[in-house]
Scaffold this motif. Structure first.
Motif, PDB file in Angstrom:
ATOM      1  N   CYS A 250      43.774  28.362  39.417  1.00  0.00           N
ATOM      2  CA  CYS A 250      42.423  28.687  39.881  1.00  0.00           C
ATOM      3  C   CYS A 250      42.148  30.184  39.811  1.00  0.00           C
ATOM      4  O   CYS A 250      41.032  30.604  39.469  1.00  0.00           O
ATOM      5  N   ALA A 251      43.151  30.994  40.112  1.00  0.00           N
ATOM      6  CA  ALA A 251      42.957  32.443  40.009  1.00  0.00           C
ATOM      7  C   ALA A 251      42.620  32.836  38.575  1.00  0.00           C
ATOM      8  O   ALA A 251      41.714  33.637  38.329  1.00  0.00           O
ATOM      9  N   ALA A 252      43.330  32.258  37.605  1.00  0.00           N
ATOM     10  CA  ALA A 252      43.049  32.568  36.199  1.00  0.00           C
ATOM     11  C   ALA A 252      41.650  32.127  35.800  1.00  0.00           C
ATOM     12  O   ALA A 252      40.964  32.802  35.020  1.00  0.00           O
ATOM     13  N   LEU A 253      41.195  31.007  36.356  1.00  0.00           N
ATOM     14  CA  LEU A 253      39.875  30.493  35.997  1.00  0.00           C
ATOM     15  C   LEU A 253      38.749  31.384  36.514  1.00  0.00           C
ATOM     16  O   LEU A 253      37.622  31.332  35.989  1.00  0.00           O
ATOM     17  N   LEU A 254      39.009  32.189  37.525  1.00  0.00           N
ATOM     18  CA  LEU A 254      37.966  33.076  38.048  1.00  0.00           C
ATOM     19  C   LEU A 254      37.506  34.085  37.004  1.00  0.00           C
ATOM     20  O   LEU A 254      36.395  34.620  37.092  1.00  0.00           O
ATOM     21  N   HIS A 255      38.337  34.341  36.018  1.00  0.00           N
ATOM     22  CA  HIS A 255      37.948  35.245  34.929  1.00  0.00           C
ATOM     23  C   HIS A 255      36.797  34.667  34.101  1.00  0.00           C
ATOM     24  O   HIS A 255      36.053  35.396  33.457  1.00  0.00           O
ATOM     25  N   HIS A 256      36.636  33.333  34.143  1.00  0.00           N
ATOM     26  CA  HIS A 256      35.613  32.655  33.342  1.00  0.00           C
ATOM     27  C   HIS A 256      34.476  32.120  34.212  1.00  0.00           C
ATOM     28  O   HIS A 256      33.722  31.254  33.777  1.00  0.00           O
ATOM     29  N   ALA A 257      34.366  32.596  35.453  1.00  0.00           N
ATOM     30  CA  ALA A 257      33.483  31.972  36.431  1.00  0.00           C
ATOM     31  C   ALA A 257      32.103  32.607  36.519  1.00  0.00           C
ATOM     32  O   ALA A 257      31.308  32.218  37.374  1.00  0.00           O
ATOM     33  N   GLU A 322      38.571  41.688  37.219  1.00  0.00           N
ATOM     34  CA  GLU A 322      37.443  40.769  37.383  1.00  0.00           C
ATOM     35  C   GLU A 322      37.829  39.618  38.308  1.00  0.00           C
ATOM     36  O   GLU A 322      37.056  39.218  39.191  1.00  0.00           O
ATOM     37  N   ILE A 323      39.026  39.074  38.108  1.00  0.00           N
ATOM     38  CA  ILE A 323      39.518  38.006  38.973  1.00  0.00           C
ATOM     39  C   ILE A 323      39.544  38.466  40.422  1.00  0.00           C
ATOM     40  O   ILE A 323      39.110  37.754  41.333  1.00  0.00           O
ATOM     41  N   PHE A 324      40.045  39.681  40.654  1.00  0.00           N
ATOM     42  CA  PHE A 324      40.139  40.182  42.017  1.00  0.00           C
ATOM     43  C   PHE A 324      38.745  40.340  42.638  1.00  0.00           C
ATOM     44  O   PHE A 324      38.521  39.970  43.805  1.00  0.00           O
ATOM     45  N   HIS A 325      37.819  40.887  41.893  1.00  0.00           N
ATOM     46  CA  HIS A 325      36.480  41.118  42.443  1.00  0.00           C
ATOM     47  C   HIS A 325      35.791  39.790  42.785  1.00  0.00           C
ATOM     48  O   HIS A 325      35.111  39.681  43.817  1.00  0.00           O
ATOM     49  N   VAL A 326      35.953  38.780  41.939  1.00  0.00           N
ATOM     50  CA  VAL A 326      35.359  37.480  42.241  1.00  0.00           C
ATOM     51  C   VAL A 326      36.040  36.867  43.462  1.00  0.00           C
ATOM     52  O   VAL A 326      35.382  36.316  44.356  1.00  0.00           O
ATOM     53  N   ALA A 327      37.380  36.976  43.511  1.00  0.00           N
ATOM     54  CA  ALA A 327      38.127  36.383  44.618  1.00  0.00           C
ATOM     55  C   ALA A 327      37.799  37.030  45.953  1.00  0.00           C
ATOM     56  O   ALA A 327      37.860  36.374  47.003  1.00  0.00           O
ATOM     57  N   SER A 328      37.463  38.292  45.948  1.00  0.00           N
ATOM     58  CA  SER A 328      37.189  39.001  47.196  1.00  0.00           C
ATOM     59  C   SER A 328      35.702  39.078  47.523  1.00  0.00           C
ATOM     60  O   SER A 328      35.300  39.811  48.420  1.00  0.00           O
ATOM     61  N   SER A 329      34.880  38.301  46.791  1.00  0.00           N
ATOM     62  CA  SER A 329      33.417  38.416  46.955  1.00  0.00           C
ATOM     63  C   SER A 329      32.856  37.481  48.006  1.00  0.00           C
ATOM     64  O   SER A 329      31.673  37.574  48.346  1.00  0.00           O
ATOM     65  N   VAL A 330      33.652  36.558  48.523  1.00  0.00           N
ATOM     66  CA  VAL A 330      33.153  35.565  49.480  1.00  0.00           C
ATOM     67  C   VAL A 330      34.097  35.465  50.668  1.00  0.00           C
ATOM     68  O   VAL A 330      35.290  35.761  50.553  1.00  0.00           O
TER      69      VAL A 330
END
Length: 966
Positions: A250-257, A322-330
């Motif tokens: 799921c962490a890897a998929l955040l790059h494509h989210a 990018e993954i980190f920024h998406v993961a920490s956005s919510v």
């Protein structure tokens, strides 16, 4: 000791083995020679080997790694079933693992077979099916490894989430000038808070730990859908928490989210369907994903400083941030609620029962609950776009009724966003009440008072937080409050929001996040004593099932899972959740949707009279005169019907009556309607797969004069295509049959608006008339000003037909069609009896038809088709130089076709790519569908009110999808 081991493993650079050295190792130990290509890695070396014996991967890692760990990988590869993985190739000495020395380095060598396909790292966007495919693979891998054991699995690995916090804390302390340090520190604290209570309850097993877009190999099937081919790189195989595998995926998929963490939910659903996850695992999943994101960026930063020339690291660093920024956005709580909800685990709701009333003085009083939803009768003619419209409606209602309130959870039309690629935040997580100033509020539960400079007053309880705007209180921040205590007075419209403690929720959220936010911010109805929740909407799936159960299956709908559309405005359609879709395919609504003039004219005439056209009323004469004024001077008779099919069917009957014959020429790849006669002359296999084999003997199809992909190409191809007409006319004459006529769209509408070769209709009309036939111009799709530079399509060819048929935009959605011709042709039908259409030319239809012409003139829609349509075509043509898939742009004005091909020389149609493109455009807020016999052309025919802004949005979204590598 554990931390020291982690630090040591995390700080090891790649082995230094160049391609020539690797080739010598390959030949010396495996007897293989071939071409080597570096595949890149973070800490190991991987070379793709192309040899006469096949394709392989040579893996080289540092001797610091324990051999038993590599042996564990081989054991897993040799025992796995149900998931395709590489096979281990033995060396010349029969061993699967070799330990060698090279230039003072101790190295481990392995050779694996190569799985053909490609990883999806480079794709900016992954569709829902692909994301679910990753989750399904995760579940299958977890199930396959559930009973696998090996001594080499008990290892200390930097990617093992059990050690993530220790590694994060260490790297934060040692890396100087670290980007986003504060965010990383905050994330570490949150991970610890959420994960520690769950850690001892998480089940363990062997896990792959790297099922990512780098290590899953895919190939496209015949429909261009991605299918999993296999899983590679077992370098992170370890015995740890079972849920760790899914967290890595799921962490890897955040790059494509596209910045939306909710995009991973299909993967979680798919994994859970294969390997049911425990409640605690689902709770731990998001903290593990965030921890993985933090470890990725910190490890990458450290590794880049150790190995600054590693291009693989540099290329991946942007993705990892990018993954980190998406993961920490919510908020963690929001994602936990979303994850639990998507697999049917009920998240724990916050307490909302037993509250004292917030407004005790109003208990039992009746409120006016104002409908602010998509179908609200308060909204008309686009007034929902006016700033502050919702509050104004509430104000007006309060003046009449004394008390007014909005509904919690009712999707707000006023928050729709036209020409926008993301869904709007239309779901209210609050209630707004309009009350008399000075109304007293009391504390509904014990807590602490907080205030901020933005006017927010909140009561922080043990579990719940009450957030209020529009309140004046004399209490000081930090005051301890008891239930029933006076809190303050209403000084403005009162906004009430209930939520969990320590959250700062939005007042509105997007529909896709509504279910999760409802768990954290439930309705305040209980403490208000007011039934203010939105009425439940019809289940869209159930509604579609009802349609399918009662509506004939041959009547198709757009999209497999169509949104429910109940409202439109100008060139946009709006679903029940308030999302606006750019309408790029609705050539019926020329004036746009919801036009106030149409509503007023239809309502007025309905209130007076609607009857059949045998009665005498002014509208039918006025409308017929207006139509004749638009037609060539030679035409002086009008028939009014209800559709393009009826118009074409009647035109064929007129040709039969006037000529005395039955044989008709029609053009291949054309569509003219669904009635027996109109279908007979229709040859489009996209509309009827049996079209070419089911023509009656009185229909003679001629070669389609397609200047782009036809038998003859270019602007000088008219004589070549005319030969097909001559051949068929000769055949009819040889059989001593009378020709009735020739029917043709003067611009090839069904093929995306392709212009006929210059001179084609002049030559064909002359040949047809010479044999006593009549020439029918089917203007149903392309006429009535849509082409921009010509009002009628036949004007482009410099001809005048004998019969014109039209429909579509004539009534802006009202069933309305027409046939215009000469008196002698019209009166030929009288010999066969009277013509009569019950509702064709009714008073309502005629008044609407007149209003359409008036609005087209007043709003200068023909001019808009020329100006904005010209800009549109220029922007589309610019795509040809950027994207090999774009073959050609056809048409003009607001009737355009974008033809997609896989090869510009062979013109192989990109049928499957076109379908995928249309589906993706729908996700981005655009309705578009394919056309043509190969369904490889975007048929672009929007309402004629379409603006330059909408055109630019469409082309920008089209470019975005093409950039995503369909």
């Amino acid at each position: 000791m554990l931390l020291a081991t982690l630090i040591h493993r995390a700080s090891l650079p790649c082995p230094h083995v160049g391609p020539d050295q690797a080739a010598r190792l390959l030949e010396q130990y495996y007897g293989l020679a071939g071409t080597l290509q570096s595949l890149g890695s973070q800490q190991d070396l991987n070379y793709k080997v192309d040899s006469s014996r096949g394709r392989f991967v040579l893996k080289i890692c540092r001797g610091d790694y324990a051999a038993v760990e590599l042996q564990a990988q081989h054991a897993a590869l040799n025992t796995l079933q149900g998931v395709r993985v590489p096979k281990v190739i033995k060396a010349l000495n029969g061993e699967e693992l070799l330990t060698v020395s090279l230039d003072g380095q101790t190295l481990h060598l392995r050779l694996l077979d190569y799985i053909d396909g490609q990883p999806l790292t480079h794709l900016p966007h992954l569709g829902r099916d692909v994301i679910a495919g990753f989750g399904d693979l995760c579940g299958r891998m977890s199930r396959a490894l559930a009973s696998f054991t090996h001594p080499g699995l008990d290892r200390t690995l930097q990617w093992d989430p059990r050690h993530a916090l220790d590694l994060i804390i260490h790297l934060l302390g040692t890396l100087e000038n670290l980007p986003h340090r504060t965010a990383l520190e905050q994330v570490a604290a949150q991970v610890e808070t959420h994960l520690r209570p769950l850690a001892d309850r998480l089940p363990w097993q062997a896990v792959h730990m790297d099922i990512t877009d780098d290590n899953v190999v895919w190939q496209r099937d015949a429909q261009r859908h991605w299918q999993v081919e296999g899983v590679i790189d077992f370098g992170d195989l370890v015995h740890t928490w079972r849920i760790a595998d899914l967290s890595v995926t799921c962490a890897a998929l955040l790059h494509h989210a596209d910045g939306d963490p909710f995009a991973i939910l299909p993967a979680i659903q798919a994994c859970h369907a294969v390997t049911p996850l425990q409640h605690e695992e689902l709770q731990a999943l998001w903290p593990l994903i965030v921890a993985r994101a933090a470890v990725l960026v910190l490890s990458s930063e450290q590794q880049q400083r150790l190995d600054p020339d590693n291009t693989y690291l540099l290329k991946n660093a942007e993705h990892e941030w990018e993954i980190f920024h998406v993961a920490s956005s919510v908020p963690f709580e929001l994602m936990e609620a979303a994850i639990l909800g998507c697999v049917g685990h009920a998240p724990a709701p916050i307490a909302s029962q037993g509250f004292a009333p917030l407004l005790p003085g109003l208990v039992g009083r009746e409120f006016a609950l104002i409908d602010l939803g998509v179908l609200s009768p308060h909204f008309e003619a686009g007034n929902w776009e006016e700033p502050g419209i919702d509050r104004r409606l509430l104000d007006e209602a309060a003046k009449v009724h004394g008390l007014a309130a909005s509904r919690y959870g009712q999707y707000r039309l006023s928050r729709t966003r036209p020409d926008c690629a993301v869904e709007p935040d239309t779901f209210p997580l609050h209630v707004e009440l309009h009350l008399p100033h000075g109304t007293v509020l009391e504390v509904p539960f014990a807590g602490t008072l907080h205030q901020d400079a933005e006017g927010l007053v909140s009561v922080q309880g043990v579990e719940s937080s009450l957030r209020l705007w529009g309140v004046k209180t004399v209490l000081k921040p930090g005051a301890l409050l008891v239930e029933g205590q006076v809190l303050g007075e209403v000084q403005a419209p009162l906004t009430v929001q209930l939520c969990r403690v320590d959250l700062t929720p939005p007042l509105f959220c997007t529909p896709s996040r509504a279910q999760a936010w409802e768990v954290l911010c439930p309705s305040p109805a209980t403490l208000l004593g007011l039934a203010c929740d939105a009425e439940p909407e019809l289940d869209p799936e159930a509604l579609l099932a009802r349609r399918d159960a009662s509506f004939a299956r041959s009547q198709k709908h757009y999209y497999v899972d169509p949104p429910r559309i109940e409202r439109g405005w100008r060139n946009h359609l709006i679903d029940m959740q308030g999302r606006s879709y750019l309408d790029m395919l609705n050539n019926v609504a020329v004036l746009g949707h919801g036009h106030p003039r149409m509503a007023a004219v239809a309502a007025r005439q309905w209130s007076l009279l609607n009857t059949n056209s045998r009665f005498h009323y002014a509208a039918i004469a006025e409308f017929s005169e207006r139509l004749l004024a638009l037609a060539p001077d030679s035409m002086d008779r009008v028939f009014l019907v209800n559709s393009g099919t009826e118009a074409n069917d009647l035109a064929i009957r007129l040709a039969w009556a006037y000529s005395g014959g039955r044989d008709m020429l029609s053009v291949l790849e054309a569509y003219h309607g669904w009635s027996v006669a109109a279908d007979a002359v229709s040859t489009s296999i996209a509309d009827n797969p049996q079209a070419l084999s089911s023509r009656p003997d009185w229909v003679h199809p001629v070669t389609a004069p397609n200047t782009y992909r036809g038998a003859f190409r270019g602007q000088d191809s008219a004589p070549d295509y005319v030969r097909s007409v001559e051949h068929n006319l000769a055949k009819i004459a040889a059989n001593k049959r009378q020709l009735a006529g020739f029917i043709c769209e003067p611009v090839y509408g069904n093929a995306g608006g392709i212009s006929l070769p210059p001179g084609y209709l002049q030559q064909v009309y002359g040949l047809v008339r010479a044999q006593g036939g009549v020439c029918i111009a089917d203007e149903v799709q392309v006429g009535y000003g849509r082409m921009g530079h010509f009002f009628w399509g036949f004007e482009e060819q410099g001809v005048v037909p004998d019969i014109i048929t039209m429909a579509k935009g004539m009534g802006n959605g009202q069933p309305l069609g027409a046939v215009i011709t000469r008196r002698e042709i019209a009166e030929a039908l009288e010999a066969e009896g009277y013509f009569f259409s019950s509702s064709g030319g009714s008073p309502v239809s005629c008044r609407i038809g007149l209003a359409v012409l008036d609005v087209m003139e007043e709003e200068k829609l023909w001019e808009n088709a020329q100006v904005v349509g010209g800009h549109f075509k220029a922007r589309l043509e610019a795509l040809i130089d950027r994207y090999p898939l774009v073959g050609a742009v056809h048409g003009s004005g607001f009737y355009l076709g974008l033809e997609l091909v896989r090869d510009r020389h062979t013109l192989e149609p990109a049928t499957e790519e076109t379908t995928l493109l249309c589906d993706r455009l729908r996700e981005l807020g655009v309705f578009m569908q394919p056309t043509g016999d190969y369904l490889n052309i975007l048929k672009i025919k929007p309402p004629m009110v379409t603006s330059k802004r909408s055109v630019d949005f469409f082309v920008d979204m089209l470019s975005k999808v093409l950039d995503e590598h369909l």
